[in-house]
Scaffold this motif. Structure first.
Motif, PDB file in Angstrom:
ATOM      1  N   TRP A 301       0.758  -1.103  -0.002  1.00 49.33           N
ATOM      2  CA  TRP A 301       0.105  -0.001  -0.142  1.00 49.33           C
ATOM      3  C   TRP A 301       0.913   1.038  -0.136  1.00 49.33           C
ATOM      4  CZ3 TRP A 301       2.043   2.047   4.369  1.00 49.33           C
ATOM      5  CH2 TRP A 301       2.224   1.028   5.512  1.00 49.33           C
ATOM      6  N   ALA A 302       0.098   2.436  -0.253  1.00 47.32           N
ATOM      7  CA  ALA A 302       0.766   3.654   0.197  1.00 47.32           C
ATOM      8  C   ALA A 302      -0.318   4.549   0.621  1.00 47.32           C
ATOM      9  CB  ALA A 302       1.084   4.197  -1.381  1.00 47.32           C
ATOM     10  N   LEU A 303       0.224   5.209   1.677  1.00 46.23           N
ATOM     11  CA  LEU A 303      -0.563   5.868   2.538  1.00 46.23           C
ATOM     12  C   LEU A 303      -0.070   7.397   2.363  1.00 46.23           C
ATOM     13  CD1 LEU A 303      -0.488   3.949   5.710  1.00 46.23           C
ATOM     14  CD2 LEU A 303      -1.962   3.672   3.458  1.00 46.23           C
ATOM     15  N   GLY A 304      -0.950   8.261   2.055  1.00 40.45           N
ATOM     16  CA  GLY A 304      -0.539   9.679   1.823  1.00 40.45           C
ATOM     17  C   GLY A 304      -0.415  10.599   3.131  1.00 40.45           C
ATOM     18  N   VAL A 305       0.749  10.939   3.353  1.00 40.72           N
ATOM     19  CA  VAL A 305       1.084  11.770   4.582  1.00 40.72           C
ATOM     20  C   VAL A 305       0.071  12.912   4.494  1.00 40.72           C
ATOM     21  CG1 VAL A 305       2.886  12.936   5.720  1.00 40.72           C
ATOM     22  CG2 VAL A 305       3.286  10.791   4.744  1.00 40.72           C
ATOM     23  N   ASP A 306       0.251  13.748   3.249  1.00 41.91           N
ATOM     24  CA  ASP A 306      -0.437  15.059   3.468  1.00 41.91           C
ATOM     25  C   ASP A 306      -1.960  14.950   3.629  1.00 41.91           C
ATOM     26  OD1 ASP A 306       1.697  15.589   0.785  1.00 41.91           O
ATOM     27  OD2 ASP A 306      -0.149  14.237   0.705  1.00 41.91           O
ATOM     28  N   ARG A 307      -2.360  14.156   3.193  1.00 38.84           N
ATOM     29  CA  ARG A 307      -3.981  13.785   3.157  1.00 38.84           C
ATOM     30  C   ARG A 307      -4.351  13.285   4.487  1.00 38.84           C
ATOM     31  NH1 ARG A 307      -6.353  11.186  -2.688  1.00 38.84           N
ATOM     32  NH2 ARG A 307      -5.544  13.121  -3.941  1.00 38.84           N
ATOM     33  N   THR A 308      -3.199  12.313   5.036  1.00 38.26           N
ATOM     34  CA  THR A 308      -3.848  12.064   6.105  1.00 38.26           C
ATOM     35  C   THR A 308      -3.534  13.126   7.361  1.00 38.26           C
ATOM     36  OG1 THR A 308      -2.784  10.006   5.929  1.00 38.26           O
ATOM     37  CG2 THR A 308      -3.097  10.366   8.279  1.00 38.26           C
ATOM     38  N   LEU A 309      -2.854  14.086   7.185  1.00 37.57           N
ATOM     39  CA  LEU A 309      -2.770  15.267   7.934  1.00 37.57           C
ATOM     40  C   LEU A 309      -4.096  16.082   7.762  1.00 37.57           C
ATOM     41  CD1 LEU A 309       0.775  16.703   7.765  1.00 37.57           C
ATOM     42  CD2 LEU A 309      -0.325  16.339   9.629  1.00 37.57           C
ATOM     43  N   LEU A 310      -4.586  16.144   6.511  1.00 38.52           N
ATOM     44  CA  LEU A 310      -5.940  16.933   6.324  1.00 38.52           C
ATOM     45  C   LEU A 310      -7.111  16.044   7.038  1.00 38.52           C
ATOM     46  CD1 LEU A 310      -5.346  17.777   2.473  1.00 38.52           C
ATOM     47  CD2 LEU A 310      -5.295  19.424   4.586  1.00 38.52           C
ATOM     48  N   ALA A 311      -6.917  14.800   6.987  1.00 40.42           N
ATOM     49  CA  ALA A 311      -7.906  14.013   7.391  1.00 40.42           C
ATOM     50  C   ALA A 311      -7.950  14.139   9.275  1.00 40.42           C
ATOM     51  CB  ALA A 311      -7.757  12.611   7.262  1.00 40.42           C
ATOM     52  N   MET A 312      -7.069  14.417   9.787  1.00 38.00           N
ATOM     53  CA  MET A 312      -6.881  14.460  11.128  1.00 38.00           C
ATOM     54  C   MET A 312      -7.187  16.045  11.617  1.00 38.00           C
ATOM     55  SD  MET A 312      -2.883  12.830  11.862  1.00 38.00           S
ATOM     56  CE  MET A 312      -2.952  13.192  13.963  1.00 38.00           C
ATOM     57  N   ARG A 313      -7.107  16.985  10.467  1.00 38.50           N
ATOM     58  CA  ARG A 313      -7.386  18.319  11.116  1.00 38.50           C
ATOM     59  C   ARG A 313      -8.856  18.214  10.786  1.00 38.50           C
ATOM     60  NH1 ARG A 313      -3.100  21.091   7.736  1.00 38.50           N
ATOM     61  NH2 ARG A 313      -1.842  21.004   9.348  1.00 38.50           N
ATOM     62  N   ALA A 314      -9.522  17.552   9.682  1.00 34.24           N
ATOM     63  CA  ALA A 314     -10.913  17.493   9.747  1.00 34.24           C
ATOM     64  C   ALA A 314     -11.742  17.011  10.921  1.00 34.24           C
ATOM     65  CB  ALA A 314     -11.314  16.726   8.590  1.00 34.24           C
ATOM     66  N   GLU A 315     -10.878  15.871  11.453  1.00 33.37           N
ATOM     67  CA  GLU A 315     -11.532  15.286  12.701  1.00 33.37           C
ATOM     68  C   GLU A 315     -11.214  16.182  14.367  1.00 33.37           C
ATOM     69  OE1 GLU A 315     -11.602  11.333  13.518  1.00 33.37           O
ATOM     70  OE2 GLU A 315     -11.289  10.481  11.356  1.00 33.37           O
ATOM     71  N   ASP A 316     -10.209  17.454  14.051  1.00 34.41           N
ATOM     72  CA  ASP A 316      -9.940  18.006  15.010  1.00 34.41           C
ATOM     73  C   ASP A 316      -9.105  17.186  15.769  1.00 34.41           C
ATOM     74  OD1 ASP A 316     -10.744  20.634  14.937  1.00 34.41           O
ATOM     75  OD2 ASP A 316     -12.744  20.208  15.257  1.00 34.41           O
ATOM     76  N   ILE A 317      -8.195  16.302  15.319  1.00 32.24           N
ATOM     77  CA  ILE A 317      -7.454  15.577  16.137  1.00 32.24           C
ATOM     78  C   ILE A 317      -6.056  16.554  16.531  1.00 32.24           C
ATOM     79  CG2 ILE A 317      -5.636  13.625  16.076  1.00 32.24           C
ATOM     80  CD1 ILE A 317      -7.807  12.245  14.529  1.00 32.24           C
ATOM     81  N   ALA A 318      -5.630  16.444  17.631  1.00 32.35           N
ATOM     82  CA  ALA A 318      -4.577  17.607  18.152  1.00 32.35           C
ATOM     83  C   ALA A 318      -3.455  16.941  17.507  1.00 32.35           C
ATOM     84  CB  ALA A 318      -4.322  17.472  19.597  1.00 32.35           C
ATOM     85  N   LEU A 319      -2.574  17.826  16.710  1.00 22.41           N
ATOM     86  CA  LEU A 319      -1.270  17.249  15.971  1.00 22.41           C
ATOM     87  C   LEU A 319      -0.139  17.454  16.931  1.00 22.41           C
ATOM     88  CD1 LEU A 319      -2.526  19.187  12.733  1.00 22.41           C
ATOM     89  CD2 LEU A 319      -2.347  16.759  13.206  1.00 22.41           C
ATOM     90  N   PRO A 320       0.640  16.711  16.958  1.00 20.71           N
ATOM     91  CA  PRO A 320       1.882  16.886  17.675  1.00 20.71           C
ATOM     92  C   PRO A 320       2.542  18.423  17.493  1.00 20.71           C
ATOM     93  CG  PRO A 320       2.045  15.133  16.590  1.00 20.71           C
ATOM     94  CD  PRO A 320       0.896  15.633  15.980  1.00 20.71           C
ATOM     95  N   THR A 321       2.986  19.316  18.478  1.00 21.48           N
ATOM     96  CA  THR A 321       3.438  20.527  18.310  1.00 21.48           C
ATOM     97  C   THR A 321       4.855  20.552  18.154  1.00 21.48           C
ATOM     98  OG1 THR A 321       3.371  20.790  20.692  1.00 21.48           O
ATOM     99  CG2 THR A 321       1.511  21.578  19.644  1.00 21.48           C
ATOM    100  N   ARG A 322       5.440  21.918  18.277  1.00 17.64           N
ATOM    101  CA  ARG A 322       6.816  21.969  17.786  1.00 17.64           C
ATOM    102  C   ARG A 322       7.819  21.168  18.765  1.00 17.64           C
ATOM    103  NH1 ARG A 322       8.145  27.983  17.522  1.00 17.64           N
ATOM    104  NH2 ARG A 322       6.000  28.153  17.280  1.00 17.64           N
ATOM    105  N   SER A 323       8.892  20.747  18.247  1.00 23.23           N
ATOM    106  CA  SER A 323       9.933  20.274  19.247  1.00 23.23           C
ATOM    107  C   SER A 323      10.491  21.116  20.000  1.00 23.23           C
ATOM    108  CB  SER A 323      10.967  19.514  18.325  1.00 23.23           C
ATOM    109  OG  SER A 323      11.731  20.609  17.717  1.00 23.23           O
ATOM    110  N   ARG A 324      10.559  20.809  21.251  1.00 22.99           N
ATOM    111  CA  ARG A 324      10.955  21.850  22.361  1.00 22.99           C
ATOM    112  C   ARG A 324      12.137  21.574  23.016  1.00 22.99           C
ATOM    113  NH1 ARG A 324       5.639  23.789  25.592  1.00 22.99           N
ATOM    114  NH2 ARG A 324       4.853  24.763  23.635  1.00 22.99           N
ATOM    115  N   VAL A 325      12.948  22.369  23.612  1.00 26.68           N
ATOM    116  CA  VAL A 325      14.067  21.987  24.470  1.00 26.68           C
ATOM    117  C   VAL A 325      13.684  22.099  25.808  1.00 26.68           C
ATOM    118  CG1 VAL A 325      15.817  22.889  22.766  1.00 26.68           C
ATOM    119  CG2 VAL A 325      14.818  24.495  24.492  1.00 26.68           C
TER     120      VAL A 325
END
Length: 418
Positions: A301-325
């Motif tokens: 299979w091939a899974l679309g990274v950008d489309r998966t991100l859009l799907a997560m946004r559509a479901e209001d799933i919290a996305l990992p935030t910036r890397s921190r020190v």
RNA sequence: GUGGGUGUAGCUCAGCUGGUUAGAGCACCGGGUUGUGAUCCCGGGUGUCGCGGGUUCAAGUCCCGUCACUCACCCCA
């Protein structure tokens, strides 16, 4: 001249870039846990590889390829999908001569010259997995389940798995003829008639309601599978049920690449407008032979990274935030900055992530930067601290501050963070 | 490739039927405090109004073209 990213391409910028990496990792992790090994193949390949592998009649090959000639006169093409290149590498290096199946995963960009749209780019990123050399329903089920697991791990809930079987070289040709004779009896526009000749299965997937109405009662592949294909498909479904994967029968499902046969699937999500597919794949038992290799089965299979991100946004799933020190240095003056420069290097060497305020900002500005960095601790250092031999270590959440001898800083911070 | 919509600050947007130095909130920078970050106060606009032409005394506003984005079709991840 002001440059911008080429049409249909995009920049992955912080802080969202952290989510991009996280999605890529989450989608590949299930495959890694299942023993799939990483493979990286060139982003360009011989044009003929795609023409033969993907199929001349497909839209991808006939009008969407980025093809160019190099200085040696070779016709090369930026890969429009990943499987053909992986199969080429397997054949070229005879990976199939070892233990089977050959299990591989990969991630990277693909290129198709299409009209950009929400979720459809000319440069897009996929995570892929392939299991080559074994023709067992159980392996099909594993592959499908790995994609399922990846999406679930990201928290996606509103996706559906569409599943069908496209038959094989035994049963598809007679079915194809049957479908063509059915379609030829319909009132269809010129474009669609052409497709009836070229790829009649694709007509079944037409989204136009007037066409769908005409298709009432059309014969579907799953009703005409040969004995082997029917048994294989039953086996796949049984094994999927065994591991709790839920699917929908999708007899009209057709994929855009010619090499698919037997088990075929697509993951769709409702939050993406008309680009509903977030991932897809299937069995490609004829691909190896089509590109000059041995008889070698495969599924992937091939899974679309950008489309998966859009799907997560559509479901209001919290996305990992910036890397921190974890620690941020706040220098007061040049001498302190030089000390802190060495200190953050020591912290990093000890495995503690650390940054400091560069550029001679004032104390207030440096503290602000410390705050924004997300660090748990700030190390404040000025001339009078250097003289006293101790820095101020501030807990940025509580606001409490203690003096720590300079030579004990790394150890103290390590202890506090553990 | 076909058709529709939208382009004003880093982001989200306001700018009425054309009218003077183009605005708001957020963000950002500096100061209040050469030794303390979220709050507060003060100050700062950071802009090729996508770009190019045209109409006009005058264009962010109207017209044409173009580019980008966007939505749908086609197709697909």
């Amino acid at each position: 001249m002001r440059f911008s990213a080429p049409k249909g391409s995009y920049d992955v910028l912080p802080p969202e870039s952290a989510a991009f990496l996280a999605v890529r990792d989450a989608l590949s992790r299930p495959a890694i846990l299942a023993g799939y090994e990483y493979i990286e193949t060139p982003i360009f390949e011989d044009t003929a590889l795609f023409a033969r592998g993907v199929g001349e009649s497909t839209d991808v090959v006939s009008k969407e390829m980025y093809t160019f000639e190099d200085k040696g006169g070779r016709s090369l093409t930026l890969r429009p999908e990943g499987t053909a290149g992986v199969m080429r590498a397997v054949i070229e290096h005879k990976l199939h001569a070892g233990q089977l199946p050959v299990k591989l995963w990969y991630a990277g960009p693909n290129f198709r010259y299409e009209r950009p749209q929400h979720g459809r780019y000319r440069h897009f990123t996929q995570v892929g997995a392939e299991a080559i050399g074994v023709d067992a329903p159980m392996l099909d089920a594993e592959v499908v389940a790995l994609a399922w697991d990846g999406y679930r791990a990201l928290g996606l809930r509103e996706f559906r798995l569409l599943l069908t079987s496209l038959g094989d070289s035994t049963c598809r040709p007679p079915y194809r003829a049957l479908l063509q004779s059915f379609l030829n009896r319909l009132e269809l526009d010129a474009d669609t008639r052409r497709r009836v000749e070229l790829n009649p299965l694709r007509v079944l997937d037409d989204k136009r309601p007037e066409v769908q109405a005409e298709l009432e009662g059309a014969p579907v592949m799953v009703d005409h599978l040969c004995r082997d294909c029917a048994e294989h498909y039953d086996g796949v479904r049984t094994r999927l049920a065994d591991v709790g994967v839920q699917w929908e029968e999708a007899p009209q499902l057709v994929r855009g690449l010619d090499y698919y046969m037997r088990t075929t699937f697509e993951f769709v999500h409702s939050g993406l407008g008309s680009q509903s597919a977030i991932g897809g794949g299937g069995r490609y038992d004829g691909l190896s032979a089509a590109i000059g290799g041995p008889e070698l089965t495969g599924i992937g299979w091939a899974l679309g990274v950008d489309r998966t991100l859009l799907a997560m946004r559509a479901e209001d799933i919290a996305l990992p935030t910036r890397s921190r020190v974890q620690v941020y240095g706040v220098p007061l003056g040049a001498a302190a900055a030089e000390r802190l420069f060495v200190l953050v290097a020591s912290l990093r060497a000890a495995g503690v992530s650390a940054d400091l305020a560069y550029g001679g900002r004032g104390l207030k500005g440096a503290m602000k930067a410390a705050d924004r960095s997300g660090a748990a601790y700030a190390v404040v250092l000025g001339d009078r601290d250097i003289e006293a031999g101790a820095a101020a270590l501030k807990d940025l959440r509580s606001g409490e501050q203690i003096a720590v001898p300079l030579d004990a800083l790394v150890a103290t911070i390590q202890e506090l963070l553990s």
